[in-house]
Design a protein around this motif. Structure first.
Motif, short mmCIF file in Angstrom:
data_model
loop_
_atom_site.label_atom_id
_atom_site.label_comp_id
_atom_site.label_asym_id
_atom_site.label_seq_id
_atom_site.Cartn_x
_atom_site.Cartn_y
_atom_site.Cartn_z
N HIS A 48 -2.49 15.41 -3.35
CA HIS A 48 -1.38 14.45 -2.78
C HIS A 48 -1.32 13.55 -2.63
O HIS A 48 -2.33 12.33 -3.52
N HIS A 238 1.77 16.64 0.92
CA HIS A 238 1.62 15.63 2.23
C HIS A 238 2.28 14.32 0.36
O HIS A 238 1.10 13.98 0.12
N VAL A 240 4.30 11.06 -0.63
CA VAL A 240 5.38 9.60 0.20
C VAL A 240 6.42 9.47 -0.20
O VAL A 240 7.04 9.90 -1.54
N LYS A 309 4.16 1.35 7.22
CA LYS A 309 3.76 2.85 6.90
C LYS A 309 3.38 3.70 8.27
O LYS A 309 2.73 3.27 9.18
N SER A 311 4.64 8.03 8.63
CA SER A 311 4.26 9.56 8.40
C SER A 311 5.42 9.96 9.09
O SER A 311 5.57 10.02 11.22
N PHE A 313 5.58 13.71 10.49
CA PHE A 313 4.56 14.55 11.20
C PHE A 313 5.36 16.20 12.07
O PHE A 313 6.88 15.68 12.25
N ASP A 332 -0.38 15.94 9.99
CA ASP A 332 0.96 15.34 8.94
C ASP A 332 1.58 15.88 8.10
O ASP A 332 0.87 16.42 7.16
N ALA A 334 4.46 14.29 5.28
CA ALA A 334 4.58 12.98 4.31
C ALA A 334 4.61 11.84 4.91
O ALA A 334 4.24 11.58 6.37
N ALA A 335 3.45 11.28 4.01
CA ALA A 335 3.97 9.73 4.32
C ALA A 335 5.13 8.99 3.80
O ALA A 335 5.64 9.08 3.06
N VAL A 336 5.15 7.83 4.72
CA VAL A 336 6.56 7.40 4.75
C VAL A 336 6.33 6.14 4.59
O VAL A 336 5.92 5.30 6.04
N ASN A 337 7.09 5.09 3.48
CA ASN A 337 6.68 3.56 3.70
C ASN A 337 8.00 3.29 4.08
O ASN A 337 8.99 3.43 3.38
#
Length: 489
Positions: A48, A238, A240, A309, A311, A313, A332, A334-337
């Motif tokens: 991931h 997961h 980014v 930063k 996510s 959800f 969670d 995906a990570a989202v910046n």
């Protein structure tokens, strides 16, 4: 084949019933489905944290203007979800998800389906306003080793976010959970949001055995609908996502049964579109939005003033699962910046959606569940108007081009997403516990969640003659009887 499933699933709702059911099943032999529950399967570790990749586009083989022509092959393929282990999936053109088809309003689409699966299959063009004979109905199977050409023209006003997946009688659930699903976008000739960068997020889930193989359905999957251990975006676990400034996200819930109560961890976003395209006006400052299986949305994510930063959800949502299941928890995805960048204003008016007008007829559809002790076996059926699906029975008759008011009533113990083939409808209101709530905005929908104990009223019109399917889009429930046939003439 369906009778085989019903004879071995033996699903129960109450906890006492469920316990006795499990005990009875432990003494049975020769079961065609694994008895292991999802929470008992030791999940492998998936890589991931990689940047989100776009879904590959299907290339147009046509040189003719306004004609999209291509081949789509449904076949077993190998991929590597778990590092160093091969997973056999069923895929369109060797990809999970399958390739994106992108066309414009007014285009003619010609797709040759080549079936290299060991089962009959079809392609259902989920949400598209096309004739029934081109829509991959379960009564139109493409047998193993055979081909079929689908051909249809997309009318003006059909711009929206759609998808395609199999719909063969008694095989749909398995073919989708093995990987057969792909996005389909119809673009408008005049799109008020054309200057906003787009991102596609097709959300699915994956259930693997410890050795990395696709797991079969267990009893909870058949009763509640299948939810895998891993939620994927564009086939990645997961990933980014980097957002610079403003982006337009198209999001598909392409899972078999998972409800996605989406949030960005408290950050705000704007809803601009649903299944059948843009709303009339943007709905701003949302922090959560529920997406039931098969629904799609378009949202605007603006990093301005929200940098950092976060996510994407899926917040807990209680849809009324039965049996011995784990408590709902936040997932969670995906990570989202969120990064500083150009902020693009959203127009106050996106388009006009005309009311479907006065209803000339009324229809009523009731979702329910029933338990049976036929032949000494506990069985659970998922029913529409008290009946289990029969391929040879017409359940509703409607007149061509006539607006109808439908009441979708959920007398079952869990939520059920209602889907109708071949058209888009307008939600008028919902009613629960005697309280009527008008729809908050006018929108085009082909799938809507109906909560347990709730009635959803919709206006709907069918503009092609023939047979249409109406069903719960929890695919296991569809297969276990919660589907009906509408004849339009």
């Amino acid at each position: 084949m369906l009778s085989r499933y019903l004879g071995i699933l033996l699903l129960g709702a109450g906890s006492t019933f469920w316990s006795s059911f499990l005990s009875a099943q432990e003494s049975m032999h020769g079961m065609m489905m694994p008895m292991m529950r999802a929470e008992e399967i030791k999940a492998p570790v998936l890589p991931h944290g990689a940047a989100l990749q776009e879904v590959a586009k299907l290339a147009n083989q046509s040189q003719q203007p306004n004609l999209f022509k291509a081949d789509v092959t449904a076949a077993p393929a190998e991929t590597e979800f778990v590092t160093g282990k091969k997973t056999t999936v069923w895929a369109y053109n060797g990809r999970v998800p399958g390739p994106l088809i992108e066309v414009q309003e007014g285009d003619t689409v010609e797709i040759r389906l080549i079936n290299k699966l060991p089962q009959p299959t079809t392609i259902h063009w989920h949400g598209l306003p096309i004739p029934p004979e081109q829509d991959g109905n379960p009564m139109d199977p493409v047998l193993p080793g055979k081909e079929l050409i689908y051909r249809f023209t997309l009318p003006e006003g059909s711009a929206g976010t759609y998808w395609y997946h199999p719909h063969p009688h008694e095989y749909t659930a398995e073919q989708v959970f093995r990987g057969l699903a792909a996005p389909f976008i119809v673009r408008a000739k005049n799109d008020p949001l054309k200057d906003i960068p787009e991102r596609n997020l097709m959300i699915s889930d994956l259930k693997l055995t410890p050795d990395g193989a696709i797991a079969g359905n267990d009893m909870n999957d058949w009763m509640n609908g299948r939810e895998g251990q891993f939620v994927l975006v564009n086939g990645q676990y997961h990933p980014v996502v980097e957002v610079k400034g403003t982006e337009r996200w198209r999001i598909w819930n392409a899972t078999s049964a998972r409800y996605l109560n989406l949030s960005l961890g408290g950050r705000k976003f704007t809803l601009v579109g649903t299944d059948g395209g843009l709303l009339e006006k943007p709905v701003r400052d949302l922090q959560t939005l529920l997406l039931s299986p098969a629904e799609r949305i378009e949202i605007i994510v603006d990093a301005a003033g929200q940098e950092g930063k976060v996510s994407l959800f899926a917040e807990p949502y209680n849809r009324g699962k039965m049996g011995h299941v784990a408590a709902e928890k936040r997932i969670d995805i995906a990570a989202v910046n969120l990064l500083a960048g150009p902020s693009i204003a959203i127009p106050e008016v996106l388009r006009k959606i005309d009311d479907l007008g006065e209803a000339k007829a009324m229809k009523k559809m009731v979702f329910s569940e029933a338990m049976s002790m036929a032949n000494g076996r506990h069985m659970m059926l998922f029913l529409i108007n008290g009946k289990s699906f029969d391929m040879h029975r017409i359940d509703f008759i409607s007149r061509l081009h006539e607006t109808e008011l439908w009441e979708i009533i959920n007398n079952a113990d869990m939520d059920h997403p209602f889907h109708v083939h071949g058209t888009q409808f307008q939600v008028v209101e919902t009613e629960r516990n005697g309280v009527r709530t008008p729809a908050p905005y006018r929108a085009w929908k082909d799938t809507v969640n109906v909560r347990r104990g709730e009635t959803v009223r919709i206006k709907i019109r069918q503009d092609f003659p023939g047979l249409r399917m109406l069903h719960c889009h929890i695919l296991e429930h569809e297969m276990l009887g919660m589907m009906a046939i509408q004849q339009v003439k």
